[in-house]
Scaffold this active site. Structure first.
Site, mmCIF file in Angstrom:
data_model
loop_
_atom_site.group_PDB
_atom_site.id
_atom_site.type_symbol
_atom_site.label_atom_id
_atom_site.label_comp_id
_atom_site.label_asym_id
_atom_site.label_seq_id
_atom_site.Cartn_x
_atom_site.Cartn_y
_atom_site.Cartn_z
ATOM 1 N N SER A 119 0.199 4.240 -2.948
ATOM 2 C CA SER A 119 -0.567 5.456 -3.226
ATOM 3 C C SER A 119 -2.015 5.230 -2.542
ATOM 4 O O SER A 119 -2.636 6.415 -2.563
ATOM 5 C CB SER A 119 -0.575 5.459 -4.681
ATOM 6 O OG SER A 119 0.587 5.630 -5.056
ATOM 7 N N HIS B 39 0.855 -1.205 -0.049
ATOM 8 C CA HIS B 39 -0.032 0.024 0.006
ATOM 9 C C HIS B 39 0.911 1.162 -0.091
ATOM 10 O O HIS B 39 1.371 1.615 0.983
ATOM 11 C CB HIS B 39 -0.991 -0.144 1.358
ATOM 12 C CG HIS B 39 -2.004 -1.042 1.200
ATOM 13 N ND1 HIS B 39 -2.908 -1.406 0.364
ATOM 14 C CD2 HIS B 39 -1.688 -2.168 2.004
ATOM 15 C CE1 HIS B 39 -3.558 -2.391 0.621
ATOM 16 N NE2 HIS B 39 -2.863 -3.111 1.617
ATOM 17 N N ALA C 128 6.446 17.992 3.174
ATOM 18 C CA ALA C 128 7.524 17.316 2.736
ATOM 19 C C ALA C 128 7.602 17.635 1.195
ATOM 20 O O ALA C 128 8.840 17.801 0.766
ATOM 21 C CB ALA C 128 7.820 16.180 3.073
ATOM 22 N N THR D 16 3.143 9.797 -6.767
ATOM 23 C CA THR D 16 3.831 9.540 -8.055
ATOM 24 C C THR D 16 3.135 10.560 -8.871
ATOM 25 O O THR D 16 2.290 11.472 -8.663
ATOM 26 C CB THR D 16 3.139 8.178 -8.546
ATOM 27 O OG1 THR D 16 1.751 8.189 -8.543
ATOM 28 C CG2 THR D 16 3.517 7.006 -7.576
ATOM 29 N N GLU E 130 6.454 10.166 -2.223
ATOM 30 C CA GLU E 130 5.737 11.263 -1.856
ATOM 31 C C GLU E 130 4.612 11.633 -2.693
ATOM 32 O O GLU E 130 4.404 12.872 -2.999
ATOM 33 C CB GLU E 130 6.548 12.657 -1.182
ATOM 34 C CG GLU E 130 7.237 12.197 0.009
ATOM 35 C CD GLU E 130 8.160 13.127 0.758
ATOM 36 O OE1 GLU E 130 7.653 14.212 0.634
ATOM 37 O OE2 GLU E 130 9.140 12.756 1.331
ATOM 38 N N GLY F 264 27.847 12.860 -23.293
ATOM 39 C CA GLY F 264 28.138 11.706 -24.171
ATOM 40 C C GLY F 264 28.373 10.310 -23.515
ATOM 41 O O GLY F 264 27.678 10.271 -22.166
ATOM 42 N N ARG G 220 35.077 20.747 -23.985
ATOM 43 C CA ARG G 220 35.211 19.462 -24.717
ATOM 44 C C ARG G 220 35.209 19.967 -26.117
ATOM 45 O O ARG G 220 34.409 20.701 -26.420
ATOM 46 C CB ARG G 220 33.856 18.637 -24.324
ATOM 47 C CG ARG G 220 33.804 17.462 -25.415
ATOM 48 C CD ARG G 220 34.811 16.374 -25.154
ATOM 49 N NE ARG G 220 34.559 15.197 -25.897
ATOM 50 C CZ ARG G 220 35.141 14.128 -25.698
ATOM 51 N NH1 ARG G 220 36.272 13.891 -25.157
ATOM 52 N NH2 ARG G 220 34.829 12.947 -26.494
#
Length: 396
Positions: free
Chosen positions: A150, A148, A254, A377, A375, A351, A280
């Site tokens: 969600s 359990h 939170a 989805t 916390e 890369g 680079r």
């Protein structure tokens, strides 16, 4: 005709000038947390992540307590009493170092301490909050169960009366800080509805085996909570709330920190991509000079700073007492989703080097896969907003 005021120079690190919205105290909090993370986390976190551990977590907790980062938006009992924006800035800086460090702070302050501060008795507050604010006692928050996540209303953990005592039986899963916690806030079914319990982790029948073999949040302690006939006195129950309103209000607090924190991970990846692209060389020039790379960097910058601006707006609403849970869902849904996309785009700029722990990009990307889920989805926050927009409940 009056001369036009001289414009400030363009700041690539703050292209929207968001720092202009911050007070001196806000900047001081941000700089303090950033300096601590740069000194105590950034030089070591790649090794912690590779080893799958967070060594010296208790020492780190005490250091975080010393800079006022634990329960920082709470008042009294040794807490800093900081503003919501200041707490958000701290979350951003901590997650720029690593999501696991921000999770340590979020669970301690926004879940365990917040639950005790808002719903606890004065005796519970005095016993736990000063120690937790100082980092001398680590807390965890037991809501999610193996079957359990969600749907917390269907939790199976149960607390029954036995004389004047309570006896808890059940399991909680994916619990940050569980194996190192001195206290757990555990939510359980009772005959009178869902209640919260303050559980010292040395209580007989309580155990917290650590979860291994994670490929995300590896520099974080994640555990299962096992409650086998855990006997607690009557005063262990949080007296201030009955029902899901209790744990859900903690989660909303939170989640607000995640709105900021996700942008910290995104910022780290963006800054790494910019530095890499300007140094680079391919085909005789830095790859940052090619149009396709500049397009990626521009899109990343737009989403990063939009996300920070959104977090700041929600923080001001929270400080004004006007932040709704639906607005937190708005922020969590957008900012974590965009942060993951920024990390993935940064990986393409680096890369093959993008998968190396010599750079923070893949570490942040894998961490954010957990942040995307915990916390709330993506799907749950979409349904929260869908209900708010239509007035129709699509959860069932």
């Amino acid at each position: 005709m009056a001369a036009s005021p001289k414009l400030p120079p363009f700041d690539p690190a703050d292209p929207l000038g968001i720092d202009d919205l911050l007070e001196v105290e806000d900047l001081a909090v941000r700089d303090t947390v950033r300096a601590w993370a740069a000194d105590r986390v950034v030089p070591h976190v790649a090794r912690w992540y590779e080893d799958g551990e967070l060594p010296q977590i208790r020492e780190l907790a005490r250091e975080l307590g010393a800079i006022g980062a634990l329960g920082m938006s709470l008042s009294g009992y040794g807490c800093a009493g900081a503003s919501a924006v200041q707490y958000g800035l701290a979350c951003l800086e901590l997650e720029a170092a690593d999501s696991g460090i921000r999770s340590l702070v979020s669970v301690q302050g926004s879940l365990a301490m917040y639950a005790i501060h808002r719903f606890g008795s004065e005796e519970q507050k005095l016993r736990w909050l000063p120690r937790m604010a100082a980092g001398d006692a680590i807390g965890c928050f037991g809501l999610t169960e193996p079957d359990h996540g969600s749907d917390p209303a269907a939790m199976r953990t149960y607390a029954k009366r036995d004389g004047t005592d309570w006896v808890l039986d059940g399991r909680k899963m994916w619990i940050t800080n569980g194996s190192v916690a001195a206290v757990a806030v555990v939510w359980a079914q009772t005959e009178g509805g869902i209640r919260g319990f303050v559980v010292p982790t040395d209580t007989p029948g309580f155990s917290a085996p650590e979860i291994k073999h994670k490929w995300s949040l590896r520099a974080s302690v994640t555990s299962e909570l096992v409650l086998d006939g855990v006997r607690l006195p009557d005063d262990a129950v949080l007296p201030g709330v009955t029902g899901l309103r209790g744990p859900l209000s903690c989660l909303s607090h939170a989640r607000y920190g995640i709105v900021w924190g996700a942008m910290g991970a995104a910022r780290s990846c963006f800054e790494t991509a910019v530095e890499y692209a300007t140094s680079r060389e391919q085909f005789g020039r830095p790859i940052g000079g090619f149009q396709l790379t500049q397009a990626k960097l521009a899109d990343m910058a737009v989403e990063l700073h939009k996300g920070i601006l959104l977090a700041h707006h929600l923080g001001r609403r929270m400080d004004a007492g006007r932040l709704r849970p639906e607005q937190v869902s708005f922020g969590k849904l957008n900012n974590v989703r965009e942060a993951i996309e920024i990390c993935r785009t940064a990986r393409t700029i680096l890369g093959a080097n993008g998968i190396s722990l010599e750079y923070p990009v893949m570490r942040h990307a894998t961490n954010l896969e957990s942040v995307l889920t915990y916390e709330g989805t993506v799907e749950m926050h979409q349904l929260v907003l869908g209900k708010a927009l239509t007035g129709l409940d699509a959860f069932r």
